[in-house]
Write an enzyme that holds these catalytic residues in place. Structure first.
Site, PDB file in Angstrom:
ATOM      1  N   ARG A 119     -56.098  11.763  26.718  1.00 51.69           N
ATOM      2  CA  ARG A 119     -55.591  11.184  25.460  1.00 51.69           C
ATOM      3  C   ARG A 119     -54.161  10.653  25.567  1.00 51.69           C
ATOM      4  NH1 ARG A 119     -58.532  15.422  23.012  1.00 51.69           N
ATOM      5  NH2 ARG A 119     -60.465  14.576  22.139  1.00 51.69           N
ATOM      6  N   LYS A 141     -49.408  -4.375  25.926  1.00 50.24           N
ATOM      7  CA  LYS A 141     -50.862  -4.607  25.905  1.00 50.24           C
ATOM      8  C   LYS A 141     -51.449  -4.184  27.245  1.00 50.24           C
ATOM      9  CE  LYS A 141     -51.524  -8.997  24.471  1.00 50.24           C
ATOM     10  NZ  LYS A 141     -52.261 -10.140  23.923  1.00 50.24           N
ATOM     11  N   GLU A 183     -47.138 -19.313  32.872  1.00 55.04           N
ATOM     12  CA  GLU A 183     -46.735 -18.532  31.683  1.00 55.04           C
ATOM     13  C   GLU A 183     -45.288 -18.866  31.292  1.00 55.04           C
ATOM     14  OE1 GLU A 183     -49.013 -16.858  30.126  1.00 55.04           O
ATOM     15  OE2 GLU A 183     -50.483 -16.197  31.616  1.00 55.04           O
ATOM     16  N   LYS A 225     -40.464 -13.695  25.501  1.00 54.63           N
ATOM     17  CA  LYS A 225     -41.526 -12.708  25.258  1.00 54.63           C
ATOM     18  C   LYS A 225     -40.972 -11.511  24.479  1.00 54.63           C
ATOM     19  CE  LYS A 225     -45.545 -10.471  26.263  1.00 54.63           C
ATOM     20  NZ  LYS A 225     -46.759 -10.461  27.010  1.00 54.63           N
ATOM     21  N   GLU A 235     -49.693  -8.281  17.305  1.00 52.95           N
ATOM     22  CA  GLU A 235     -50.315  -9.604  17.379  1.00 52.95           C
ATOM     23  C   GLU A 235     -50.988 -10.011  16.073  1.00 52.95           C
ATOM     24  OE1 GLU A 235     -53.336 -10.361  20.477  1.00 52.95           O
ATOM     25  OE2 GLU A 235     -51.814 -11.606  21.380  1.00 52.95           O
ATOM     26  N   ARG A 239     -46.951 -13.484  17.484  1.00 56.60           N
ATOM     27  CA  ARG A 239     -47.281 -13.119  18.869  1.00 56.60           C
ATOM     28  C   ARG A 239     -48.490 -13.907  19.367  1.00 56.60           C
ATOM     29  NH1 ARG A 239     -47.413  -7.153  21.742  1.00 56.60           N
ATOM     30  NH2 ARG A 239     -48.125  -7.892  23.756  1.00 56.60           N
ATOM     31  N   ASN A 243     -50.524 -16.979  23.123  1.00 54.24           N
ATOM     32  CA  ASN A 243     -51.859 -17.293  23.658  1.00 54.24           C
ATOM     33  C   ASN A 243     -52.045 -18.778  23.912  1.00 54.24           C
ATOM     34  OD1 ASN A 243     -53.433 -14.782  23.859  1.00 54.24           O
ATOM     35  ND2 ASN A 243     -52.818 -14.586  21.718  1.00 54.24           N
ATOM     36  N   HIS A 246     -54.519 -20.032  26.436  1.00 56.81           N
ATOM     37  CA  HIS A 246     -55.371 -18.926  26.871  1.00 56.81           C
ATOM     38  C   HIS A 246     -56.812 -19.008  26.367  1.00 56.81           C
ATOM     39  CE1 HIS A 246     -51.649 -17.348  28.369  1.00 56.81           C
ATOM     40  NE2 HIS A 246     -52.249 -16.274  28.850  1.00 56.81           N
ATOM     41  N   HIS A 250     -59.267 -18.697  29.237  1.00 52.65           N
ATOM     42  CA  HIS A 250     -60.182 -17.551  29.340  1.00 52.65           C
ATOM     43  C   HIS A 250     -61.636 -18.014  29.391  1.00 52.65           C
ATOM     44  CE1 HIS A 250     -57.256 -14.264  27.671  1.00 52.65           C
ATOM     45  NE2 HIS A 250     -57.019 -14.593  28.919  1.00 52.65           N
ATOM     46  N   HIS A 263     -55.946 -16.981  37.013  1.00 56.63           N
ATOM     47  CA  HIS A 263     -55.480 -16.849  35.622  1.00 56.63           C
ATOM     48  C   HIS A 263     -54.470 -17.953  35.265  1.00 56.63           C
ATOM     49  CE1 HIS A 263     -54.518 -14.975  31.834  1.00 56.63           C
ATOM     50  NE2 HIS A 263     -53.229 -14.976  32.150  1.00 56.63           N
TER      51      HIS A 263
HETATM   52  N1  LIG Z   1     -50.965  -7.252  29.334  1.00 58.48           N
HETATM   53  C1  LIG Z   1     -50.554  -8.465  29.083  1.00 58.48           C
HETATM   54  O1  LIG Z   1     -49.844  -8.713  28.093  1.00 58.48           O
HETATM   55  C2  LIG Z   1     -50.919  -9.567  30.030  1.00 58.48           C
HETATM   56  C3  LIG Z   1     -50.310 -10.825  29.919  1.00 58.48           C
HETATM   57  C4  LIG Z   1     -50.632 -11.808  30.848  1.00 58.48           C
HETATM   58  C5  LIG Z   1     -51.534 -11.537  31.868  1.00 58.48           C
HETATM   59  N2  LIG Z   1     -52.114 -10.306  31.948  1.00 58.48           N
HETATM   60  C6  LIG Z   1     -53.052  -9.995  33.021  1.00 58.48           C
HETATM   61  O2  LIG Z   1     -52.338 -10.030  34.257  1.00 58.48           O
HETATM   62  C7  LIG Z   1     -53.274 -10.283  35.300  1.00 58.48           C
HETATM   63  C8  LIG Z   1     -52.686 -11.282  36.262  1.00 58.48           C
HETATM   64  O3  LIG Z   1     -51.499 -10.742  36.787  1.00 58.48           O
HETATM   65  P1  LIG Z   1     -50.855 -11.299  38.138  1.00 58.48           P
HETATM   66  O4  LIG Z   1     -50.808 -12.762  38.099  1.00 58.48           O
HETATM   67  O5  LIG Z   1     -49.620 -10.534  38.360  1.00 58.48           O
HETATM   68  O6  LIG Z   1     -51.983 -10.974  39.201  1.00 58.48           O
HETATM   69  P2  LIG Z   1     -52.205  -9.774  40.245  1.00 58.48           P
HETATM   70  O7  LIG Z   1     -51.765  -8.502  39.699  1.00 58.48           O
HETATM   71  O8  LIG Z   1     -53.616  -9.885  40.712  1.00 58.48           O
HETATM   72  O9  LIG Z   1     -51.256 -10.185  41.445  1.00 58.48           O
HETATM   73  C9  LIG Z   1     -51.481 -11.390  42.103  1.00 58.48           C
HETATM   74  C10 LIG Z   1     -51.594 -11.200  43.630  1.00 58.48           C
HETATM   75  O10 LIG Z   1     -50.296 -10.986  44.160  1.00 58.48           O
HETATM   76  C11 LIG Z   1     -50.285  -9.794  44.946  1.00 58.48           C
HETATM   77  N3  LIG Z   1     -48.932  -9.278  44.796  1.00 58.48           N
HETATM   78  C12 LIG Z   1     -48.391  -8.644  43.739  1.00 58.48           C
HETATM   79  N4  LIG Z   1     -47.078  -8.466  43.930  1.00 58.48           N
HETATM   80  C13 LIG Z   1     -46.788  -8.978  45.141  1.00 58.48           C
HETATM   81  C14 LIG Z   1     -45.598  -9.112  45.887  1.00 58.48           C
HETATM   82  N5  LIG Z   1     -44.417  -8.747  45.388  1.00 58.48           N
HETATM   83  N6  LIG Z   1     -45.670  -9.674  47.118  1.00 58.48           N
HETATM   84  C15 LIG Z   1     -46.851 -10.126  47.603  1.00 58.48           C
HETATM   85  N7  LIG Z   1     -48.010 -10.056  46.942  1.00 58.48           N
HETATM   86  C16 LIG Z   1     -47.967  -9.482  45.718  1.00 58.48           C
HETATM   87  C17 LIG Z   1     -51.386  -8.962  44.363  1.00 58.48           C
HETATM   88  O11 LIG Z   1     -51.842  -8.012  45.295  1.00 58.48           O
HETATM   89  C18 LIG Z   1     -52.428 -10.030  44.056  1.00 58.48           C
HETATM   90  O12 LIG Z   1     -53.124 -10.375  45.227  1.00 58.48           O
HETATM   91  C19 LIG Z   1     -54.553 -10.741  34.641  1.00 58.48           C
HETATM   92  O13 LIG Z   1     -55.483  -9.706  34.714  1.00 58.48           O
HETATM   93  C20 LIG Z   1     -54.162 -10.987  33.198  1.00 58.48           C
HETATM   94  O14 LIG Z   1     -55.208 -10.747  32.301  1.00 58.48           O
HETATM   95  C21 LIG Z   1     -51.818  -9.339  31.055  1.00 58.48           C
END
Ligand SMILES: NC(=O)c1ccc[n+]([C@@H]2O[C@H](COP(=O)([O-])OP(=O)(O)OC[C@H]3O[C@@H](n4cnc5c(N)ncnc54)[C@H](O)[C@@H]3O)[C@@H](O)[C@H]2O)c1
Length: 359
Positions: A119, A141, A183, A225, A235, A239, A243, A246, A250, A263
């Site tokens: 929890r 989020k 982004e 942000k 949201e 907020r 999107n 997105h 998506h 993404h």
């Molecule tokens: N929670 C939120 O508000 C929010 C907002 C936007 C996106 N997201 C989510 O974030 C995700 C995408 O995140 P992302 O783009 O960071 O992708 P990711 O976490 O998959 O990282 C991208 C790639 O880079 C590698 N990597 C990470 N850090 C590294 C570093 N310093 N050096 C070398 N390689 C590295 C990872 O292993 C991966 O292969 C999606 O799932 C998306 O839905 C969430």
């Protein structure tokens, strides 16, 4: 020097910016004493580059390491179940603190895990991609995907802190940097015309991986942000502007089962589609549309998608969480540096927007 910005909604938490990974242990000792238990969750790629430095600073703190495979497919209930088994083997309990070292995937997965294990346990984001540093680690989020939709299972669950070491970007491949740039350009289009101009002006330096410029851009981008999520944590209002791009993006990611378009690429194509819809409504002029598309392309981001059935994509957009009472809600740019929530978009104009970006 560590720069602190407080995200003041919820229980409130600090972004500690410019911190180095090996300094974290010292801060944890000050915050929680020396007897705590830490669960460091990362993936095999990030572990290879950055886990040792972080663990160096945690030598006299009880820290167990969980490494998950790399990739978006790990944002799943199956992985949550495996993390649960591993956490139990490490005798984790509600007092354990999760350290989420990685990009948005590790952040979303570990944060969601922390929100439901026994929890709820505390967690700290240690974002290592541009996208996670300027976007996903801020705002609380957390989520995993479901075959029926991206981030369909999740919650709002604020971290204790976000520990951002900009130097970790130096190992990030360009194609991942681009995801964060999508982004960043989105943030500029939503609320910061000066940031848009800054990226235009420094596009070559950014592409040339000038980390000083990238850091300055990141600080401006994350400020957008922070401001928006502080004003609207759950949201319900502005907020939603974050999107932008997105809903379209998506839909593409869902159609390609998270194995095709990345993404950031989806967001970029989505921004292009939304900007075309704005052009049709007279919210942006031809010159502004060109500036938006050119900046995305300058950053090696796509503004067109490969052929898909537009009706199927429209169908995926029906599952969007922003939709209200059956109406599709889209975010549309107005000029450069402002966007609006449009709850009156009809299917015909959305299909026309898809047509502009599908080749
Ligand atoms: N929670 C939120 O508000 C929010 C907002 C936007 C996106 N997201 C989510 O974030 C995700 C995408 O995140 P992302 O783009 O960071 O992708 P990711 O976490 O998959 O990282 C991208 C790639 O880079 C590698 N990597 C990470 N850090 C590294 C570093 N310093 N050096 C070398 N390689 C590295 C990872 O292993 C991966 O292969 C999606 O799932 C998306 O839905 C969430």
């Amino acid at each position: 020097m560590i720069q602190r910005i407080d995200v003041s909604r919820g229980h409130g938490y600090p972004l500690l910016l410019g911190a180095t990974l090996d300094e974290l242990g010292g801060h944890l000792k000050t915050a929680y004493g020396t007897s705590g238990h830490y669960l460091l969750i990362t993936n095999d790629v990030v572990a290879g580059y950055h886990a040792d430095k972080l663990l160096d600073g945690m030598k006299d703190l009880k820290t167990d390491l969980i490494t998950v495979p790399d990739g978006e497919q790990e944002k799943s209930l199956d992985r949550i179940s495996k993390l649960t088994e591993q956490a139990l083997q490490f005798k984790a309990d509600r007092d354990t603190v999760v350290l989420a070292l990685g990009g948005g995937v590790i952040g979303d997965l570990s944060g969601f895990f922390a929100s439901i294990f026994m929890r709820g346990m505390r967690y700290i984001h240690i974002p290592t991609t541009l996208l996670s540093q300027i976007d996903s680690s801020i705002g609380g989020k957390v989520a995993v995907n479901h075959p029926s939709g991206k981030n369909l299972l999740g919650s709002f669950y604020a971290p204790q802190a976000v520990w951002t070491d900009f130097d970790t970007l130096q190992t990030l491949p360009w194609q991942e940097m681009r995801n964060g740039l999508a982004e960043t350009i989105k943030h500029a289009l939503v609320a910061d015309p000066d940031l848009f101009e800054f990226i235009e002006e420094h596009a070559d330096a950014i592409k040339g991986l000038d980390y000083k410029i990238i850091k300055e851009m990141s600080l401006r981008s994350l400020a957008v942000k922070v401001k928006i999520v502080t004003e609207d944590e759950k949201e319900k209002g502005n907020r939603m502007l974050l999107n932008l791009g997105h809903s379209f993006g998506h839909a593409l990611e869902t159609e390609e089962a998270y194995q095709g378009v990345m993404h950031g690429e989806g967001v970029s194509i989505g921004i292009a589609a939304a900007a075309n819809l704005s052009r049709e409504r007279g919210l942006v002029n031809d010159k502004q549309l060109d500036r938006i598309l050119n900046l995305l392309m300058k950053m090696d981001l796509p503004t067109t998608a490969k052929a898909h059935d537009r009706a199927v994509l429209l169908g995926h957009m029906s599952a969007d969480k922003k939709n209200k009472a059956g109406n599709k809600v889209l975010i549309l740019p107005v000029g450069i540096g402002r966007s609006v929530i449009a709850a009156d978009c009809n299917d015909e104009e959305i299909l026309r927007a898809w047509e502009k970006v599908i080749i």
